[in-house]
Design a protein around this motif. Structure first.
Motif, PDB file in Angstrom:
ATOM      1  N   GLY A 201       0.801  -1.221   0.000  1.00 47.53           N
ATOM      2  CA  GLY A 201       0.000   0.000   0.000  1.00 47.53           C
ATOM      3  C   GLY A 201       0.831   1.268   0.000  1.00 47.53           C
ATOM      4  O   GLY A 201       0.425   2.297  -0.558  1.00 47.53           O
ATOM      5  N   LEU A 202       2.011   1.209   0.613  1.00 50.73           N
ATOM      6  CA  LEU A 202       2.889   2.379   0.651  1.00 50.73           C
ATOM      7  C   LEU A 202       3.486   2.717  -0.708  1.00 50.73           C
ATOM      8  O   LEU A 202       4.071   3.793  -0.877  1.00 50.73           O
ATOM      9  N   PHE A 203       3.355   1.793  -1.668  1.00 46.92           N
ATOM     10  CA  PHE A 203       3.847   2.040  -3.029  1.00 46.92           C
ATOM     11  C   PHE A 203       2.711   2.120  -4.041  1.00 46.92           C
ATOM     12  O   PHE A 203       2.957   2.342  -5.221  1.00 46.92           O
ATOM     13  N   THR A 204       1.464   1.937  -3.577  1.00 43.01           N
ATOM     14  CA  THR A 204       0.312   1.983  -4.485  1.00 43.01           C
ATOM     15  C   THR A 204      -0.654   3.075  -4.036  1.00 43.01           C
ATOM     16  O   THR A 204      -0.383   4.259  -4.239  1.00 43.01           O
ATOM     17  N   ALA A 205      -1.768   2.697  -3.416  1.00 40.56           N
ATOM     18  CA  ALA A 205      -2.817   3.661  -3.089  1.00 40.56           C
ATOM     19  C   ALA A 205      -2.370   4.719  -2.092  1.00 40.56           C
ATOM     20  O   ALA A 205      -2.901   5.835  -2.088  1.00 40.56           O
ATOM     21  N   VAL A 224      -5.349  -2.937  -1.348  1.00 36.25           N
ATOM     22  CA  VAL A 224      -4.457  -1.798  -1.622  1.00 36.25           C
ATOM     23  C   VAL A 224      -4.113  -1.691  -3.097  1.00 36.25           C
ATOM     24  O   VAL A 224      -3.570  -0.677  -3.541  1.00 36.25           O
ATOM     25  N   GLY A 225      -4.413  -2.714  -3.879  1.00 34.95           N
ATOM     26  CA  GLY A 225      -4.246  -2.634  -5.314  1.00 34.95           C
ATOM     27  C   GLY A 225      -2.830  -2.870  -5.785  1.00 34.95           C
ATOM     28  O   GLY A 225      -1.900  -3.078  -5.005  1.00 34.95           O
ATOM     29  N   THR A 226      -2.661  -2.810  -7.089  1.00 35.10           N
ATOM     30  CA  THR A 226      -1.354  -3.023  -7.714  1.00 35.10           C
ATOM     31  C   THR A 226      -0.979  -1.867  -8.626  1.00 35.10           C
ATOM     32  O   THR A 226      -0.144  -2.030  -9.512  1.00 35.10           O
ATOM     33  N   ALA A 227      -1.573  -0.714  -8.406  1.00 32.04           N
ATOM     34  CA  ALA A 227      -1.261   0.474  -9.211  1.00 32.04           C
ATOM     35  C   ALA A 227      -0.045   1.168  -8.604  1.00 32.04           C
ATOM     36  O   ALA A 227      -0.154   2.184  -7.905  1.00 32.04           O
ATOM     37  N   PHE A 228       1.131   0.621  -8.839  1.00 31.55           N
ATOM     38  CA  PHE A 228       2.356   1.177  -8.291  1.00 31.55           C
ATOM     39  C   PHE A 228       2.583   2.574  -8.878  1.00 31.55           C
ATOM     40  O   PHE A 228       2.413   2.783 -10.082  1.00 31.55           O
ATOM     41  N   ALA A 229       2.960   3.501  -8.017  1.00 25.96           N
ATOM     42  CA  ALA A 229       2.995   4.911  -8.413  1.00 25.96           C
ATOM     43  C   ALA A 229       4.279   5.579  -7.945  1.00 25.96           C
ATOM     44  O   ALA A 229       4.985   5.065  -7.071  1.00 25.96           O
ATOM     45  N   GLY A 230       4.576   6.725  -8.542  1.00 27.08           N
ATOM     46  CA  GLY A 230       5.713   7.519  -8.098  1.00 27.08           C
ATOM     47  C   GLY A 230       7.007   7.106  -8.766  1.00 27.08           C
ATOM     48  O   GLY A 230       7.029   6.358  -9.741  1.00 27.08           O
ATOM     49  N   ALA A 231       8.102   7.621  -8.213  1.00 26.96           N
ATOM     50  CA  ALA A 231       9.424   7.330  -8.763  1.00 26.96           C
ATOM     51  C   ALA A 231       9.761   5.855  -8.610  1.00 26.96           C
ATOM     52  O   ALA A 231       9.255   5.174  -7.716  1.00 26.96           O
ATOM     53  N   ALA A 232      10.633   5.372  -9.484  1.00 23.05           N
ATOM     54  CA  ALA A 232      11.037   3.969  -9.435  1.00 23.05           C
ATOM     55  C   ALA A 232      11.615   3.615  -8.071  1.00 23.05           C
ATOM     56  O   ALA A 232      12.504   4.297  -7.566  1.00 23.05           O
ATOM     57  N   LEU A 236      11.766  -6.190  -3.691  1.00 25.08           N
ATOM     58  CA  LEU A 236      12.129  -7.590  -3.505  1.00 25.08           C
ATOM     59  C   LEU A 236      10.953  -8.290  -2.839  1.00 25.08           C
ATOM     60  O   LEU A 236      10.532  -7.907  -1.745  1.00 25.08           O
ATOM     61  N   PHE A 237      10.405  -9.305  -3.503  1.00 17.42           N
ATOM     62  CA  PHE A 237       9.331 -10.114  -2.941  1.00 17.42           C
ATOM     63  C   PHE A 237       9.932 -11.425  -2.443  1.00 17.42           C
ATOM     64  O   PHE A 237      10.790 -12.018  -3.104  1.00 17.42           O
ATOM     65  N   VAL A 238       9.472 -11.883  -1.281  1.00 23.01           N
ATOM     66  CA  VAL A 238       9.898 -13.149  -0.696  1.00 23.01           C
ATOM     67  C   VAL A 238       8.634 -13.943  -0.383  1.00 23.01           C
ATOM     68  O   VAL A 238       7.759 -13.457   0.348  1.00 23.01           O
ATOM     69  N   HIS A 239       8.516 -15.153  -0.937  1.00 22.34           N
ATOM     70  CA  HIS A 239       7.264 -15.907  -0.753  1.00 22.34           C
ATOM     71  C   HIS A 239       7.556 -17.401  -0.768  1.00 22.34           C
ATOM     72  O   HIS A 239       8.337 -17.880  -1.588  1.00 22.34           O
ATOM     73  N   GLY A 240       6.926 -18.106   0.150  1.00 24.76           N
ATOM     74  CA  GLY A 240       7.022 -19.561   0.178  1.00 24.76           C
ATOM     75  C   GLY A 240       6.068 -20.185  -0.828  1.00 24.76           C
ATOM     76  O   GLY A 240       4.890 -19.801  -0.899  1.00 24.76           O
ATOM     77  N   ASP A 256       4.333  -9.386 -10.413  1.00 16.59           N
ATOM     78  CA  ASP A 256       4.282  -9.192 -11.863  1.00 16.59           C
ATOM     79  C   ASP A 256       3.827  -7.783 -12.236  1.00 16.59           C
ATOM     80  O   ASP A 256       4.192  -7.270 -13.303  1.00 16.59           O
ATOM     81  N   ALA A 257       3.025  -7.149 -11.373  1.00 15.65           N
ATOM     82  CA  ALA A 257       2.508  -5.811 -11.663  1.00 15.65           C
ATOM     83  C   ALA A 257       3.510  -4.699 -11.369  1.00 15.65           C
ATOM     84  O   ALA A 257       3.295  -3.557 -11.779  1.00 15.65           O
ATOM     85  N   VAL A 258       4.585  -5.001 -10.668  1.00 13.27           N
ATOM     86  CA  VAL A 258       5.567  -3.972 -10.320  1.00 13.27           C
ATOM     87  C   VAL A 258       6.262  -3.493 -11.593  1.00 13.27           C
ATOM     88  O   VAL A 258       6.833  -4.299 -12.337  1.00 13.27           O
ATOM     89  N   PRO A 259       6.251  -2.174 -11.867  1.00 10.07           N
ATOM     90  CA  PRO A 259       6.842  -1.671 -13.109  1.00 10.07           C
ATOM     91  C   PRO A 259       8.316  -1.318 -12.997  1.00 10.07           C
ATOM     92  O   PRO A 259       8.909  -0.845 -13.966  1.00 10.07           O
ATOM     93  N   TRP A 260       8.906  -1.513 -11.821  1.00 10.19           N
ATOM     94  CA  TRP A 260      10.264  -1.067 -11.533  1.00 10.19           C
ATOM     95  C   TRP A 260      11.223  -2.261 -11.467  1.00 10.19           C
ATOM     96  O   TRP A 260      10.796  -3.405 -11.541  1.00 10.19           O
ATOM     97  N   PRO A 261      12.528  -2.008 -11.316  1.00  7.14           N
ATOM     98  CA  PRO A 261      13.449  -3.115 -11.061  1.00  7.14           C
ATOM     99  C   PRO A 261      12.952  -3.952  -9.888  1.00  7.14           C
ATOM    100  O   PRO A 261      12.511  -3.414  -8.866  1.00  7.14           O
ATOM    101  N   LYS A 262      13.036  -5.282 -10.028  1.00  8.05           N
ATOM    102  CA  LYS A 262      12.415  -6.147  -9.024  1.00  8.05           C
ATOM    103  C   LYS A 262      13.055  -7.519  -9.058  1.00  8.05           C
ATOM    104  O   LYS A 262      13.704  -7.918 -10.035  1.00  8.05           O
TER     105      LYS A 262
END
Length: 324
Positions: A201-205, A224-232, A236-240, A256-262
């Motif tokens: 949410g801190l990077f989207t809504a 919180v959605g997946t509309a990533f906004a603002g500067a790049a 890093l996602f970590v998931h089991g 997959d929705a993240v538009p930045w380096p990831k």
């Protein structure tokens, strides 16, 4: 932020069982949720905005303190702060120890539903000993011992932003032990489970433009959605892959929705929380991979970026989709 009713209810349905997932209990056997093979195409989005530099090469002792904060007078937010301290590295964190010399980036960490910051002390101490100030609020409704109102997760991005403002202000506060010790222009957010939702949410809504990077552990974008906004801001996602609370595919969809380096670190036998809380070998992989990511994104240390894939794949416990 103003939550919409339907996503909020979906968030509640998903996270209402998060107490078990966040507690570190072993996962039940489940289906193989393995992702599609990693993409090899590098992103064309801008590089991190932190100038190139070098992270500390040694380890620090760790100090710990607590800030008594309250947003709007009715949202108590005690914040545990781990920070690099003077003295020999390797011991237990020392309460109110003198801060080490230097200026250190800040990482805001959000706990999972029914958790507390101390549950993640092993990981957060590791970040502090590597040269980061880690501030972790205990949220008013989702921490252990509170009423467990999962809908309040949607108010937590604003809590983190408020706590971040107060933490950064310590750098200029006369007489404060962290005065002159914070790199206030180098900030990341991280969180697990419901705290992962908070972090997304801190990077989207509820985009906080002060954030340079994010680390999401077992998170989902519901509510919180997946509309990533603002500067790049690299993520890093970590998931089991055997996560029994937040399905691996749900976390992968946000990634997959993240538009930045990831990058996405997938723990092949990982459940919802054990790799952060009780599984020693997996925790070491997670800790070392996240440290290298934070060294790169917050210190601008290019060498850390090159080490990250090696740390991620150590002992064959995880795979890495690297689009950094």
């Amino acid at each position: 932020m103003r939550p919409r009713r339907t996503p909020a209810l979906l968030t509640a349905a998903l996270l209402s069982v998060g107490l078990v997932g966040c507690s570190g209990e072993p996962a039940p056997a489940g289906r193989d949720a393995r992702a599609t093979p990693p993409a090899t195409v590098k992103p064309t989005t801008p590089a991190p905005r932190v100038p190139e530099g070098h992270a500390p090469t040694g380890s620090f002792a760790v100090g710990v303190r607590e800030l008594k904060l309250n947003r709007d007078g009715d949202r108590p937010l005690p914040v545990t702060v781990w920070y690099p301290a003077r003295g020999a590295a390797g011991g237990d964190p020392e309460r109110s120890a003198p801060a080490a010399a230097g200026r250190f980036p800040v990482v805001m960490f959000s706990h999972g539903l029914g958790g507390r910051p101390d549950d993640y002390a092993s990981l957060l101490n590791r970040w502090a000993t590597a040269g980061f100030v880690v501030a972790a609020p205990a949220f008013p409704h989702t921490r252990r011992g509170a009423d467990g109102n999962v809908l309040d997760v949607l108010n937590q991005p604003a809590d983190v932003s408020y706590a971040l403002t107060r933490v950064l202000a310590l750098d200029g506060a006369a007489g404060d032990p962290l005065r002159g010790r914070l790199a206030t222009d180098r900030v990341a957010a991280a969180g697990h489970s419901a705290g992962g939702v908070t972090t997304i949410g801190l990077f989207t809504a509820s985009r906080d433009d002060r954030l340079d990077a994010g680390v999401v552990f077992a998170g989902t974008g519901l509510g919180v959605g997946t509309a990533f906004a603002g500067a790049a801001a690299p993520q890093l996602f970590v998931h089991g892959e055997a996560d029994e609370v937040v399905d691996y595919a749900a976390g992968k969809a946000v990634y997959d929705a993240v538009p930045w380096p990831k990058a996405m670190l997938s723990l092949t036998k990982g459940d919802h929380g054990r790799a952060l809380l009780t599984d020693g070998a997996a925790l070491r992989v997670v800790a070392d991979t996240t440290v290298e990511f934070l060294r790169w994104t917050l210190y601008g240390d290019a060498a850390a970026k090159t080490r990250l894939p090696t740390e991620a794949r150590r002992n064959n416990l995880a795979t890495l989709d690297d689009r950094l």
